[in-house]
Design a protein around this motif. Structure first.
Motif, PDB file in Angstrom:
ATOM      1  N   LEU A  13       0.806  -1.225   0.000  1.00  0.00           N
ATOM      2  CA  LEU A  13       0.000   0.000   0.000  1.00  0.00           C
ATOM      3  C   LEU A  13       0.831   1.264   0.000  1.00  0.00           C
ATOM      4  O   LEU A  13       0.379   2.309  -0.425  1.00  0.00           O
ATOM      5  CB  LEU A  13      -0.912  -0.009   1.225  1.00  0.00           C
ATOM      6  N   VAL A  14       2.056   1.151   0.494  1.00  0.00           N
ATOM      7  CA  VAL A  14       2.865   2.358   0.569  1.00  0.00           C
ATOM      8  C   VAL A  14       3.838   2.471  -0.606  1.00  0.00           C
ATOM      9  O   VAL A  14       4.653   3.368  -0.663  1.00  0.00           O
ATOM     10  CB  VAL A  14       3.626   2.443   1.913  1.00  0.00           C
TER      11      VAL A  14
ATOM     12  N   LEU B  38       5.837  -2.082   6.158  1.00  0.00           N
ATOM     13  CA  LEU B  38       4.472  -2.608   6.193  1.00  0.00           C
ATOM     14  C   LEU B  38       4.393  -3.932   5.432  1.00  0.00           C
ATOM     15  O   LEU B  38       3.752  -4.884   5.876  1.00  0.00           O
ATOM     16  CB  LEU B  38       3.504  -1.573   5.589  1.00  0.00           C
TER      17      LEU B  38
ATOM     18  N   LEU C  84      -7.548  -9.323   5.302  1.00  0.00           N
ATOM     19  CA  LEU C  84      -6.872  -8.108   4.852  1.00  0.00           C
ATOM     20  C   LEU C  84      -7.847  -7.160   4.166  1.00  0.00           C
ATOM     21  O   LEU C  84      -7.755  -5.946   4.294  1.00  0.00           O
ATOM     22  CB  LEU C  84      -5.726  -8.472   3.908  1.00  0.00           C
TER      23      LEU C  84
ATOM     24  N   GLU D  24     -10.989  -6.821   4.795  1.00  0.00           N
ATOM     25  CA  GLU D  24     -11.839  -6.173   5.778  1.00  0.00           C
ATOM     26  C   GLU D  24     -11.147  -4.935   6.334  1.00  0.00           C
ATOM     27  O   GLU D  24     -11.789  -3.949   6.657  1.00  0.00           O
ATOM     28  CB  GLU D  24     -12.097  -7.168   6.901  1.00  0.00           C
ATOM     29  N   ARG D  25      -9.826  -4.986   6.451  1.00  0.00           N
ATOM     30  CA  ARG D  25      -9.097  -3.888   7.068  1.00  0.00           C
ATOM     31  C   ARG D  25      -8.615  -2.843   6.071  1.00  0.00           C
ATOM     32  O   ARG D  25      -8.575  -1.662   6.379  1.00  0.00           O
ATOM     33  CB  ARG D  25      -7.906  -4.437   7.849  1.00  0.00           C
ATOM     34  N   TYR D  26      -8.241  -3.286   4.888  1.00  0.00           N
ATOM     35  CA  TYR D  26      -7.670  -2.334   3.936  1.00  0.00           C
ATOM     36  C   TYR D  26      -8.532  -2.137   2.682  1.00  0.00           C
ATOM     37  O   TYR D  26      -8.189  -1.360   1.810  1.00  0.00           O
ATOM     38  CB  TYR D  26      -6.266  -2.785   3.520  1.00  0.00           C
TER      39      TYR D  26
ATOM     40  N   ALA E 130      -1.283  -2.564  14.375  1.00  0.00           N
ATOM     41  CA  ALA E 130      -1.456  -1.585  13.303  1.00  0.00           C
ATOM     42  C   ALA E 130      -2.194  -2.220  12.118  1.00  0.00           C
ATOM     43  O   ALA E 130      -3.111  -1.617  11.555  1.00  0.00           O
ATOM     44  CB  ALA E 130      -0.097  -1.070  12.851  1.00  0.00           C
TER      45      ALA E 130
ATOM     46  N   GLY F 180      -5.838  -1.538  10.127  1.00  0.00           N
ATOM     47  CA  GLY F 180      -5.742  -1.127   8.724  1.00  0.00           C
ATOM     48  C   GLY F 180      -4.854   0.097   8.535  1.00  0.00           C
ATOM     49  O   GLY F 180      -5.120   0.966   7.711  1.00  0.00           O
ATOM     50  N   LEU F 181      -3.755   0.130   9.290  1.00  0.00           N
ATOM     51  CA  LEU F 181      -2.892   1.311   9.279  1.00  0.00           C
ATOM     52  C   LEU F 181      -1.971   1.322   8.053  1.00  0.00           C
ATOM     53  O   LEU F 181      -1.448   0.290   7.668  1.00  0.00           O
ATOM     54  CB  LEU F 181      -2.036   1.285  10.546  1.00  0.00           C
ATOM     55  N   TYR F 182      -1.783   2.499   7.459  1.00  0.00           N
ATOM     56  CA  TYR F 182      -0.830   2.638   6.357  1.00  0.00           C
ATOM     57  C   TYR F 182       0.537   3.023   6.906  1.00  0.00           C
ATOM     58  O   TYR F 182       1.564   2.625   6.404  1.00  0.00           O
ATOM     59  CB  TYR F 182      -1.272   3.728   5.395  1.00  0.00           C
TER      60      TYR F 182
END
Lengths: 132, 646, 189
Positions: A48-49, A62, A87, A89-91, C142, C146-148
């Protein structure tokens, strides 16, 4: 009598040993299996980053954490689908590099094939009409 | 003072080209050779002025004139000369100037083709010039490369280290020759719509330009992919990244067009479709240029930060694609196709099917690229579309294309007459079956590996079979060089080369995709790593100073069956000016594959983490692309197919 | 057949018109809406707070609390969860604003991938606005949220549902224009 005992002891020992051996072999198999499954899942999870990378390719913090998490979950016996679900559900769907089939992605998945079918019909007609 | 001269030259060119457009439109109804002569002179002046302007910008980069904004942002005094030059197009403004330079060059070259009838030629130059002035306006109003800085910096910020690379220095120019080359066929199409005249000569005149553009595009894409392979250090060569897709879409359409136009050279059928494809191919080029440069897809924020640019881009796209499409809607019904008179099993049908699959494949890539953006705009949902999507959609659509590619060249135009056709098919199937079985026996992988590998064998055998039968048919004796060229034309060597390129490419893909192995290890100096039959010895790790970077370089010795083969030196480079780091993978290539070694984090105590890939046949991917491009160039020389049967 | 071809003549223009129109809409939204930032917020909104187990030894003592992080005791309260780290520069920027926030509601701090002493030092230097502070050593909590990256701030309502998320440093303008009005509106509920 004495001999019988000896036999029993030896056999039970062998039995025990073979069981150990089997377990040992199984654990190596499991290890390889878990590693492969972690890689497959990682390849389908977006970092994601990063820019357009899967976590498998990425070395970001991450991504590393996610890979560890996936591995642990696999060892705990969680299925691939459940991990994707966890994953997601969270992202959100964003984290999946292979977009799931739902209302949002119907067009994405089916449009190419719809066009292919209509195109085939059209081309068939054109070829027919151009025949001698 | 000199940069201002460059700026003024661009303004003058803008004025001239705009006047040229007006002159062309004003004389649209009465075009004759005199109008063409005026337009020719105009395009010569445009070309010269933009060339001068480009030279001035290059000069500013070479002399490190940091009073220019883009020089100070993208260059540095310590940078090697070649990267100072490539820095010219390593940024938005400079790359647009390169784009315009190539456009004016193409316009200049096509404008002196007196063999094209003057009515058509005038419109072709006219359309090219309209695009030229649109782009010049875009540069002048939103992205002026000659903008000065307010405060003179001590030194430049440097070029992104990832871009300081010979492969990537050449990648944009090649790609742009491809993109812009497609503007010529676009102008042919629009000119045909304007004049309402189309004939076989139109198609014959147009095809070489498509072939040039297509070849350049092939090389450009391959260079980009090669760069990603050795520079990014992930061991992959194609990532279905939006930026890659943007260059791939025009390539797919141009491939379709290159085939389709061959029908039109023979007989006036599928006129509308050819025109539409020509417009489409250049539209995708424009989209590619802007998508990459605007950052619309890679980083949405960058695009939003300068909305004026975005609006301008939409206007340019609206005019240069919208107007031709409106013309198409009005005029297309006035073009009447002849009756085709071809059999179901004939070259014409095969090319039609090829076009169907290639356009659908393009559509798939387009949807995959833009869908996340539009979905986000419609309901705020975010999706990611990765390789898995393309494997499930693009690959099955392209497989039939490759399948047909082997057999279609056996077919004749119009009629199904070749009695050997069935024989050849049986031969192909037999060879493919044998090859497939062998592949299965060597190492059993997934069914997809088998399909992919078998397709490559199928195609390879197909092309060779066709080549042999064409050589037999040709019956030419080589007494002098002319006869040799005649021979090459007669057997259609270009087509064979391009198709064999695809077979080689596919073999590479099969190897890289399905047979590669990867090892992640942590090792100390002196350790030995075994990979298959090979082994790597970790010799040493040391600090090295480069011209504008520090480097941490490890040295490994590669042995195969205890025989020393080569040293491998992976690096981690720290670019001090740019404050960034790159990984330089050590790659040992040979005919059968690559050993690819990446140095990761670590220290001497706990060891260094290493990623080692063994990539079988991977260099065949780019070799295949090279063959395709050479095939494209060969087919330029082949003016028309008048030597071929019927 | 004739009719068929007519449609095909108009089709390209129609498709193109649609694409340009929607690009225009996207462009407009990017400019006006900053949709990207907003859509980042959407995933956990409306859901219950994730299970957050921080081992006892990973707690930084403040109010004699040495139990696992337990949201039960904040039931019927509005509270905030702030992810930060001593090594994160933007966290220092947002520290004064988190302090402001802690005057309005209880803020729980979770130090992301941090060490005990570093966290303690950070809190000593930049003030400790947190009612409880735990350390997420492995980064697993984290992911649960759902932390970036750090910093990120979450608001939780009385029912224990996440109602707001801000990724990146909580700037004063955001605090004033988004957080405070939101708190005002749920107070009246």
């Amino acid at each position: 009598m004495n001999r019988k005992y000896k036999m029993i002891i030896i056999f039970s020992f062998l039995f025990l040993f073979s069981n150990e051996l089997e377990l040992f072999a199984k654990s190596i198999d499991d290890e390889i299996n878990i590693n492969n499954r972690t890689r497959v899942i990682s390849q389908n999870i977006r970092c994601l980053v990063c820019q357009n990378q899967s976590i498998d390719e990425s070395n970001s913090e991450l991504a590393k954490d996610l890979k560890i998490l996936i591995r642990e979950k696999l060892i705990a016996g969680v299925s691939n689908e459940e991990i994707y679900g966890y994953l997601r559900e969270r992202y959100g769907d964003y984290i999946l590099l292979k977009p799931p089939l739902n209302l949002n992605t119907t067009l994405l998945w089916f449009l190419p094939f719809i066009v292919l079918i209509f195109g085939s019909i059209l081309i068939f007609k054109i070829i027919k009409s151009n025949q001698k | 003072m000199i940069p201002e001269l460059g700026h003024i030259l661009m303004i003058i060119t803008f004025v001239i080209s705009t006047m040229q457009c007006c002159y062309w439109l004003y004389n649209l109804r009465y075009t004759n050779i005199d109008v063409v002569r005026v337009l020719q002179k105009g395009s010569l002046i445009n070309f010269l002025f933009i060339f001068l302007s480009f030279l001035i910008l290059t000069y500013s980069f070479i002399t490190s004139d940091f009073s220019l904004l883009i020089v100070s942002n993208n260059s540095h005094t310590l940078k090697p000369l070649i990267y100072k030059i490539s820095g010219v197009w390593g940024n938005h403004e400079g790359s647009l100037l390169l784009w315009v330079l190539i456009l004016s060059a193409f316009t200049f070259f096509v404008s002196f083709k007196d063999s094209i009838n003057s009515k058509l030629l005038a419109s072709i130059i006219g359309v090219q010039t309209v695009i030229l002035s649109l782009f010049l306006a875009f540069i002048l109003f939103t992205s002026n490369p000659f903008e000065r800085v307010d405060e003179l910096p001590l030194d430049g910020r440097g070029l992104n280290p990832l871009l300081q690379d010979p492969g990537l220095a050449l990648h944009p120019p090649m790609l742009y020759i491809g993109y812009v080359g497609l503007s010529v066929s676009f102008s042919f199409a629009v000119a045909a719509l304007i004049t309402g005249e189309i004939n076989k000569d139109w198609a014959r005149q147009m095809r070489p330009w498509i072939a040039i553009a297509w070849s350049a595009l092939t090389i450009g894409i391959a260079l980009g992919s090669w760069w990603a392979y050795y520079e990014l250090g992930w061991g992959g060569w194609w990532f279905w990244d939006p930026v890659e897709n943007a260059s791939f879409m025009p390539w797919l359409v141009a491939t379709a067009l290159l085939h389709c136009v061959r029908i039109l050279e023979k007989k006036l059928i599928f006129i509308n479709w050819t025109i539409l494809l020509s417009i489409l191919a250049f539209s995708f080029s424009l989209l590619g240029t802007f998508i990459v440069r605007s950052g619309l897809l890679t980083s949405v924020h960058a695009f939003a930060s300068d909305p004026s640019r975005g609006v301008f881009i939409l206007i340019i796209l609206g005019i240069s694609i919208g107007v031709p499409l409106i013309l198409y809607t009005i005029k297309s019904s006035s073009f009447n196709d002849e009756k085709g008179n071809f059999d179901i099993v004939s070259k014409e049908s095969a090319i039609l099917v090829n076009n169907l699959f290639l356009t659908t494949a393009t559509l798939t890539v387009l949807i995959g690229t833009l869908y996340p953006l539009f979905l986000d705009a419609i309901n705020g949902n975010k999706v990611s579309i990765g390789p898995a999507y393309y494997n499930a959609t693009f690959a099955p659509i392209m497989a039939p294309v490759v399948f047909l590619m082997a057999v279609a060249p056996f077919l004749n135009w119009k009629k199904y007459t070749d009695k050997n056709f069935i024989k050849k098919i049986i031969f192909l199937s037999a060879v493919t079956f044998l090859g497939g079985t062998l592949l299965y026996l060597i190492e059993e992988k997934s069914i997809f590996a088998l399909i992919c590998g078998s397709l490559s064998i199928w195609l390879f055998t197909g092309v060779i079979t066709d080549l042999i039968s064409k050589i037999r048919e040709a019956k030419v004796k080589f007494k002098n060089i002319n006869q040799f060229f005649f021979f090459i034309t007669k057997i259609n060597l270009g087509i064979h080369l391009a198709h064999i390129g695809v077979a080689i490419f596919l073999a590479g893909v099969t190897g890289e995709q399905f047979y590669k192995s990867e090892y992640n290890v942590r090792k100390k100096v002196g350790d030995i790593i075994n990979i298959g039959t090979k082994s790597l010895k970790f010799d040493k790790i040391e600090n090295i100073e480069g011209p504008n970077y520090h480097s941490l370089m490890a040295t490994f010795s590669l042995y195969e069956k205890n025989k020393f083969i080569s040293k491998l030196r992976p690096e981690k480079r720290f670019y001090t000016n740019e404050k960034s780091q790159t990984t330089e993978a050590a790659i040992l290539s040979d005919f059968w594959g690559d050993t690819y070694l990446v140095l990761g984090e670590g220290d001497n105590k706990t060891g260094w983490s290493l990623r080692i890939y063994s990539n079988p046949l991977v260099s065949w991917i780019w070799a295949g692309a090279f063959f395709m491009a050479v095939g494209g160039i060969f087919s330029v020389t082949q003016k028309s197919s008048r030597f071929r049967n019927v | 057949m004739k009719h068929n071809l007519k449609i095909l003549n108009v089709l390209p223009l129609t498709v193109f018109f649609f694409i340009i129109l929607s690009s225009g809409i996207v462009l407009y939204q990017l400019k006006v809406d900053k949709r990207i930032e907003r859509s980042l917020a959407s995933q956990l909104i409306g859901k219950n707070v994730p299970e957050t187990l921080i081992p006892k030894e990973n707690f930084i003592e403040k109010i004699n609390n040495l139990e696992n992080l337990n949201f039960e005791k904040y039931h019927d309260q509005i509270f905030a969860v702030n992810f930060f780290a001593s090594w994160c520069a933007p966290c220092r920027i947002e520290a004064p604003i988190i302090d402001e926030l802690s005057k309005v509601l209880p803020v729980i701090g979770i130090a992301y991938k941090d060490k005990y002493l570093d966290t303690k030092e950070f809190l000593d230097n930049f003030g400790n606005p947190y009612i409880e502070t735990g350390i997420d050593k492995s980064g697993k909590i984290a992911i649960e949220w759902g932390l970036y990256g750090v910093p990120e701030t979450f608001l939780i309502n009385k029912k224990g549902e996440i109602i707001y998320r801000h990724a990146g440093p909580l700037l004063y303008s955001i605090f004033k224009d988004e957080v405070l009005p939101l708190l005002e509106s749920i107070k009246n509920e």
